[in-house]
Scaffold this motif. Structure first.
Motif, PDB file in Angstrom:
ATOM      1  N   THR A  15       0.756  -1.175   0.022  1.00  0.00           N
ATOM      2  CA  THR A  15       0.121  -0.030  -0.004  1.00  0.00           C
ATOM      3  C   THR A  15       0.989   1.490   0.135  1.00  0.00           C
ATOM      4  OG1 THR A  15      -0.346   0.021   2.301  1.00  0.00           O
ATOM      5  CG2 THR A  15      -1.749  -1.251   1.179  1.00  0.00           C
ATOM      6  N   ASN A  16       2.248   1.166  -0.487  1.00  0.00           N
ATOM      7  CA  ASN A  16       2.998   2.220  -0.412  1.00  0.00           C
ATOM      8  C   ASN A  16       2.462   3.308  -1.297  1.00  0.00           C
ATOM      9  OD1 ASN A  16       4.647   0.970   1.159  1.00  0.00           O
ATOM     10  ND2 ASN A  16       6.325   0.504  -0.642  1.00  0.00           N
ATOM     11  N   ASP A  17       2.425   4.749  -0.770  1.00  0.00           N
ATOM     12  CA  ASP A  17       2.187   5.862  -1.729  1.00  0.00           C
ATOM     13  C   ASP A  17       3.135   5.998  -2.759  1.00  0.00           C
ATOM     14  OD1 ASP A  17       1.051   8.064  -2.883  1.00  0.00           O
ATOM     15  OD2 ASP A  17       0.625   8.932  -0.974  1.00  0.00           O
ATOM     16  N   SER A  45      -4.470   3.339  -7.660  1.00  0.00           N
ATOM     17  CA  SER A  45      -3.481   3.968  -7.011  1.00  0.00           C
ATOM     18  C   SER A  45      -3.394   5.614  -7.685  1.00  0.00           C
ATOM     19  CB  SER A  45      -2.119   3.604  -6.998  1.00  0.00           C
ATOM     20  OG  SER A  45      -1.618   3.620  -8.217  1.00  0.00           O
ATOM     21  N   TRP A  48      -4.386   8.491  -5.732  1.00  0.00           N
ATOM     22  CA  TRP A  48      -3.612   9.093  -4.535  1.00  0.00           C
ATOM     23  C   TRP A  48      -3.143  10.556  -4.502  1.00  0.00           C
ATOM     24  CZ3 TRP A  48      -0.186   4.032  -3.758  1.00  0.00           C
ATOM     25  CH2 TRP A  48      -0.968   2.943  -3.268  1.00  0.00           C
ATOM     26  N   ASP A  49      -3.262  11.122  -5.651  1.00  0.00           N
ATOM     27  CA  ASP A  49      -2.612  12.553  -5.822  1.00  0.00           C
ATOM     28  C   ASP A  49      -3.686  13.261  -4.811  1.00  0.00           C
ATOM     29  OD1 ASP A  49      -0.529  12.664  -7.446  1.00  0.00           O
ATOM     30  OD2 ASP A  49      -1.757  13.004  -9.222  1.00  0.00           O
ATOM     31  N   PHE A  52      -5.654   9.150  -0.392  1.00  0.00           N
ATOM     32  CA  PHE A  52      -5.037   7.831   0.011  1.00  0.00           C
ATOM     33  C   PHE A  52      -5.922   6.852   0.270  1.00  0.00           C
ATOM     34  CE2 PHE A  52      -2.690   4.638   2.634  1.00  0.00           C
ATOM     35  CZ  PHE A  52      -1.987   4.186   1.611  1.00  0.00           C
ATOM     36  N   ALA A  54      -5.893   2.893   1.177  1.00  0.00           N
ATOM     37  CA  ALA A  54      -5.126   1.540   1.350  1.00  0.00           C
ATOM     38  C   ALA A  54      -5.848   0.341   1.028  1.00  0.00           C
ATOM     39  CB  ALA A  54      -4.479   1.412   2.728  1.00  0.00           C
TER      40      ALA A  54
END
Length: 87
Positions: A15-17, A45, A48-49, A52, A54
């Motif tokens: 789940t890394n941004d 993803s 995510w800008d 976020f 997960a």
């Protein structure tokens, strides 16, 4: 996903941004050990800008062990592998 012979994982999801050009960045575990390189994110993803999440968004990474396996078996770079794995 494991390698062809099933012994080494080739990739993993997290789940890394990664928004903002993070492809190619190192992935480290809680102990600070290098475990892979970010490759890309899934379609979820992209948001995510702005937000976020997960639950759906995932970053896909190349496993460090697969990189070492490719260096050995595909490129014959055993000296480089020894250097990278020396403590």
């Amino acid at each position: 996903m494991p390698s062809i012979d099933g012994s080494v994982p080739l990739d993993f999801a997290s789940t890394n941004d990664i928004i903002g050009g993070n492809s190619g960045s190192p992935v480290v575990d809680r102990a600070g050990d290098f475990v892979g390189i970010i490759f890309d994110g899934n379609i979820q993803s992209l948001a995510w800008d702005y937000y976020f999440d997960a639950e759906q968004g995932r970053a896909v990474s190349v496993d460090a062990r697969a990189i070492l396996e490719a260096l050995r078996k595909v490129y014959g770079a055993d000296a480089l592998v020894r250097e990278l794995t020396a403590r």
